[in-house]
Each structure stands twice: as C-alpha cells, then as structure tokens.
Design a protein around this motif. Structure first.
Motif, PDB file in Angstrom:
ATOM      1  N   SER A   2       0.816  -1.220   0.000  1.00 42.29           N
ATOM      2  CA  SER A   2       0.000   0.000   0.000  1.00 42.29           C
ATOM      3  C   SER A   2       0.847   1.267   0.000  1.00 42.29           C
ATOM      4  N   ASN A   8      -4.526   4.137  -3.990  1.00 46.22           N
ATOM      5  CA  ASN A   8      -5.964   4.455  -4.002  1.00 46.22           C
ATOM      6  C   ASN A   8      -6.693   3.940  -5.238  1.00 46.22           C
ATOM      7  N   VAL A  27      -3.067  10.529   5.377  1.00 49.96           N
ATOM      8  CA  VAL A  27      -1.915  11.112   4.700  1.00 49.96           C
ATOM      9  C   VAL A  27      -2.416  12.339   3.941  1.00 49.96           C
ATOM     10  N   SER A  34      -0.607  12.238  -1.895  1.00 51.04           N
ATOM     11  CA  SER A  34      -0.055  10.973  -2.374  1.00 51.04           C
ATOM     12  C   SER A  34      -0.005  10.979  -3.897  1.00 51.04           C
TER      13      SER A  34
HETATM   14  C1  UD2 Z   1      -5.150   4.231   1.892  1.00 52.28           C
HETATM   15  C2  UD2 Z   1      -3.985   4.138   0.898  1.00 52.28           C
HETATM   16  C3  UD2 Z   1      -4.431   3.326  -0.325  1.00 52.28           C
HETATM   17  C4  UD2 Z   1      -5.016   1.971   0.079  1.00 52.28           C
HETATM   18  C5  UD2 Z   1      -6.158   2.218   1.045  1.00 52.28           C
HETATM   19  C6  UD2 Z   1      -6.838   0.945   1.535  1.00 52.28           C
HETATM   20  C7  UD2 Z   1      -2.846   6.315   1.249  1.00 52.28           C
HETATM   21  C8  UD2 Z   1      -2.429   7.576   0.637  1.00 52.28           C
HETATM   22  N1  UD2 Z   1      -3.577   5.489   0.480  1.00 52.28           N
HETATM   23  O1  UD2 Z   1      -6.163   4.974   1.264  1.00 52.28           O
HETATM   24  O2  UD2 Z   1      -3.329   3.143  -1.201  1.00 52.28           O
HETATM   25  O3  UD2 Z   1      -4.033   1.145   0.645  1.00 52.28           O
HETATM   26  O4  UD2 Z   1      -5.668   2.939   2.202  1.00 52.28           O
HETATM   27  O5  UD2 Z   1      -7.902   1.257   2.362  1.00 52.28           O
HETATM   28  O6  UD2 Z   1      -2.536   6.016   2.391  1.00 52.28           O
HETATM   29  N2  UD2 Z   1     -12.545  10.628   2.902  1.00 52.28           N
HETATM   30  C9  UD2 Z   1     -13.516  11.617   2.954  1.00 52.28           C
HETATM   31  N3  UD2 Z   1     -14.805  11.237   3.123  1.00 52.28           N
HETATM   32  C10 UD2 Z   1     -15.189   9.911   3.240  1.00 52.28           C
HETATM   33  C11 UD2 Z   1     -14.172   8.917   3.174  1.00 52.28           C
HETATM   34  C12 UD2 Z   1     -12.853   9.320   3.007  1.00 52.28           C
HETATM   35  O7  UD2 Z   1     -13.225  12.810   2.867  1.00 52.28           O
HETATM   36  O8  UD2 Z   1     -16.381   9.643   3.381  1.00 52.28           O
HETATM   37  C13 UD2 Z   1     -11.147  11.068   2.693  1.00 52.28           C
HETATM   38  C14 UD2 Z   1     -10.148  10.472   3.672  1.00 52.28           C
HETATM   39  O9  UD2 Z   1     -10.083  11.240   4.853  1.00 52.28           O
HETATM   40  C15 UD2 Z   1      -8.860  10.553   2.831  1.00 52.28           C
HETATM   41  C16 UD2 Z   1      -9.355  10.336   1.396  1.00 52.28           C
HETATM   42  O10 UD2 Z   1     -10.762  10.591   1.414  1.00 52.28           O
HETATM   43  O11 UD2 Z   1      -8.266  11.813   2.945  1.00 52.28           O
HETATM   44  C17 UD2 Z   1      -9.137   8.937   0.889  1.00 52.28           C
HETATM   45  O12 UD2 Z   1      -9.624   8.025   1.870  1.00 52.28           O
HETATM   46  P1  UD2 Z   1      -9.822   6.474   1.561  1.00 52.28           P
HETATM   47  O13 UD2 Z   1     -10.314   5.818   2.803  1.00 52.28           O
HETATM   48  O14 UD2 Z   1     -10.590   6.297   0.311  1.00 52.28           O
HETATM   49  O15 UD2 Z   1      -8.345   5.994   1.206  1.00 52.28           O
HETATM   50  P2  UD2 Z   1      -6.909   6.244   1.926  1.00 52.28           P
HETATM   51  O16 UD2 Z   1      -6.292   7.460   1.315  1.00 52.28           O
HETATM   52  O17 UD2 Z   1      -6.986   6.097   3.379  1.00 52.28           O
END
Ligand code: UD2
Length: 321
Positions: A120, A173, A276, A279
């Motif tokens: 990831s 992502n 984070v 990215s």
């Molecule tokens: C992480 C990893 C990704 C993958 C994933 C698995 C990073 C940069 N990416 O994704 O590669 O491994 O984990 O789960 O670490 N958000 C909102 N509203 C919502 C939901 C999410 O604003 O209702 C935001 C959240 O706070 C974040 C972004 O959207 O800033 C992406 O969130 P995510 O959960 O889709 O993915 P992320 O980046 O944690």
C-alpha cells in the motif's frame, strides 16, 4: 496448465484480477477468500470458471494444501482501511500481518514460482517530497500502513532467505466497479458515487485539499499480471502501482458533478486520524522494469465507474442483484 491463486479473489480488486487472468489464453484460476469483505456476487459471472476456497488466511494449515503447486499466488486478501485499523487494530493485524506471513510461508513451502503482494502507498506516510519514489524511507502513520509495510519486508526476506520470487506492488488508491460503498470504511470514491447517484451530499474529512493518485482497478490488475510475468531480476523488489498524477477530493467531487450535470455542495467534517495529506506515485521503476502502462485517465475511469454503479443500483431496485 499454470495455476493462478488469488487470495481475496472475491474482493473488489481481486475479482477484477480474476477476470483479467481468465481473459488470458491459458491457466486455471482459483480463489481463497473468507467472504468477509469480499462477496460471491463480485464473481457471479465467472463463478463456473473458478474454484473458490472459502478459507481464512489466518488458518495456516488450511492454506498449505491449497497453495501447494500454484505457479503464481496473487496475495490481495486483507482488511483494508486506515481508520478501520485504528478502530480494530487486533483484527486488522491478524489478517494483514499474520495472515500475510501464513500465505508467504505456504507459498514458499509449496514450491510456488512467484508471489505478487498487494502492498500500500500508505507506507510512505507524510514524506514531504512528491512524487513518492520507492527509495524513500517509509513513514507509516497508521496500523494499516505498518501491517502492509511489514508484508513488503517479509516479501523481500522470503525471497532472500527462502528463494520465493516475490514482487510487492504499492497500490495507490484503487477505484472502479465493485468497490463496496456500504461500509463506513469504504474507499472515498465508492462513497462519492453512491452520493452522486442518490443526489445527496458526501462528507469530506478536512478541507478536501488532500490529494490522491487515484488508480483505475483494471490498470492495477494488469500490473499484477505483468509483475507475475516479469523476469526474475524483479524478485524481492517493491514497485509503485499508481498513475503518476494526483487530484484533490474537491477536484474529484467537482468533476463528478460536471459529469452528472448536478450541483451538490459537500459537507465538511473534521480531518481523519491517520490520514496522509498528499499521495502521488513515481512510476518510472514500474514502467521500466514491469512494463507498467496505465490506460485509463481519471475522467475515463470515473465515467466507467459511475456507469457501473448506476447499473448496479437499477438491478438492486429491480431485485436482480
Ligand atoms: C489508503 C492508501 C491506499 C489503500 C487504502 C486501503 C494512502 C495515501 N492510500 O487509502 O493506497 O491502501 O488505504 O484502504 O494512504 N474521505 C472523505 N470522506 C469519506 C471517506 C474518506 O473525505 O467519506 C477522505 C479520507 O479522509 C482521505 C481520502 O478521502 O483523505 C481517501 O480516503 P480512503 O479511505 O478512500 O483511502 P486512503 O487514502 O486512506
């Protein structure tokens, strides 16, 4: 006839990989999945062409005979989600860390030629520089990021100590059809899709200026297969599996509204723990050594994804799905 084993093959990314493998001229495809975050409906159209082992990767003794003799193991089974790993650290550790060890051990002992591991981008954490390049020192910010990073280290060591050819791919992502929007831990784009079609406001955590290298699922599945077929010189290495671009959440929500021809103001909530800020992948190593060639622009990927959610919604309301 080579045998391909996909752990997590009933999941969103795994089921796409299963379809891509079935499109190849030869090879048998088998799946290991405990159907916790995966669903049989994800593989309904190919169900007769694959064997599904309803097995949990925490169960080492059940795994061993199944993985034995496979040509390639694609290890995608996981409990994803940064926030879930903060709320349920024990469960996510057992699957993502212990389960990954079990899969690698069974593969090494079972004479598997190569193991492709779904790592990831979260491993990078908040390093200042963009794009994120494989040589950077990892700075994991959540249990999930630590667990996924541990798997990379194990992959390298299973190669150097036990001779298993491993390739780790840091997924950036991933989004696309079949990403499950029904959990509070769902990927943000699946949630955006659902809100857009329901004409409701999504919640953006923080100011929405955080950015991600959103990568279309078919591009990731394609790269997994390239990693399986690449020369032995890639064994033991880790590569970024991203597009090399980035979009803020505000930009993506604007783009989606434009595509759909609607105006819906998002709600803003507090920033999410363990998040984070930015990215974006440096893709040079994956291009040079694995032949990575992502095909889908964000506009194309979002449109294809949106059409899939629209169809899925119609089928659900008509009771087809
Ligand atoms: C992480 C990893 C990704 C993958 C994933 C698995 C990073 C940069 N990416 O994704 O590669 O491994 O984990 O789960 O670490 N958000 C909102 N509203 C919502 C939901 C999410 O604003 O209702 C935001 C959240 O706070 C974040 C972004 O959207 O800033 C992406 O969130 P995510 O959960 O889709 O993915 P992320 O980046 O944690």
């Amino acid at each position: 006839m080579p045998k391909f084993m996909v752990t997590g093959g009933a999941g969103f990314i795994g089921s796409t990989l299963v379809r891509s493998l079935l499109d190849q001229p030869n090879g048998e495809v088998e799946i290991v999945d405990n159907l916790l975050t995966g669903h049989e409906k994800n593989i309904a159209d190919v169900r007769k062409r694959v064997m599904l082992h309803h097995v949990d990767i925490r169960d080492a003794s059940a795994l061993r005979p199944i993985l034995k003799g496979a040509d390639v193991v694609f290890h995608l089974a996981a409990i994803p989600s940064v926030p879930r790993s903060i709320h349920e650290p024990q469960a996510s550790h057992e699957v993502n860390a212990d389960g990954t060890f079990n899969v690698m051990r069974a593969a090494a002992d079972g004479g598997v030629r190569r193991l492709v591991y779904a790592a990831s981008s979260s491993a990078y954490g908040d390093s200042e520089t963009l794009p994120k390049i494989e040589t950077m020192i990892p700075r994991p910010k959540s249990p999930y990021a630590v667990q996924k990073l541990l798997g990379e280290h194990y992959a390298a060591v299973f190669h150097s100590c036990f001779g298993l050819e491993t390739v780790s791919l840091r997924f950036f992502n991933v989004y696309g059809p079949r990403q499950d929007p029904s959990s509070p831990y769902s990927g943000v784009l699946s949630l955006f899709m659902r809100h857009l079609l329901a004409r409701t406001a999504p919640t953006i955590f923080g100011d929405g200026e955080q950015s991600r290298d959103f990568t279309y699922v078919e591009d990731v599945a394609g790269l997994c297969i390239k990693a399986a077929n690449a020369p032995s010189s890639v064994a033991g290495k880790m590569f970024n599996a991203g597009n090399g671009g980035r979009f803020t959440l505000n930009q993506i929500w604007s783009l989606l509204q434009k595509v759909e021809g609607v105006e819906i103001a998002p709600k803003f909530g507090p920033p999410r723990e363990g998040d984070v800020r930015h990215s974006m992948a440096d893709t040079q190593a994956a291009v040079a050594e694995l032949g990575h060639a992502p095909k889908f622009t964000i506009e194309e990927g979002l449109k294809k994804t949106l059409e899939w959610y629209r169809m899925a919604e119609i089928q659900t309301t008509q009771g087809v799905a």
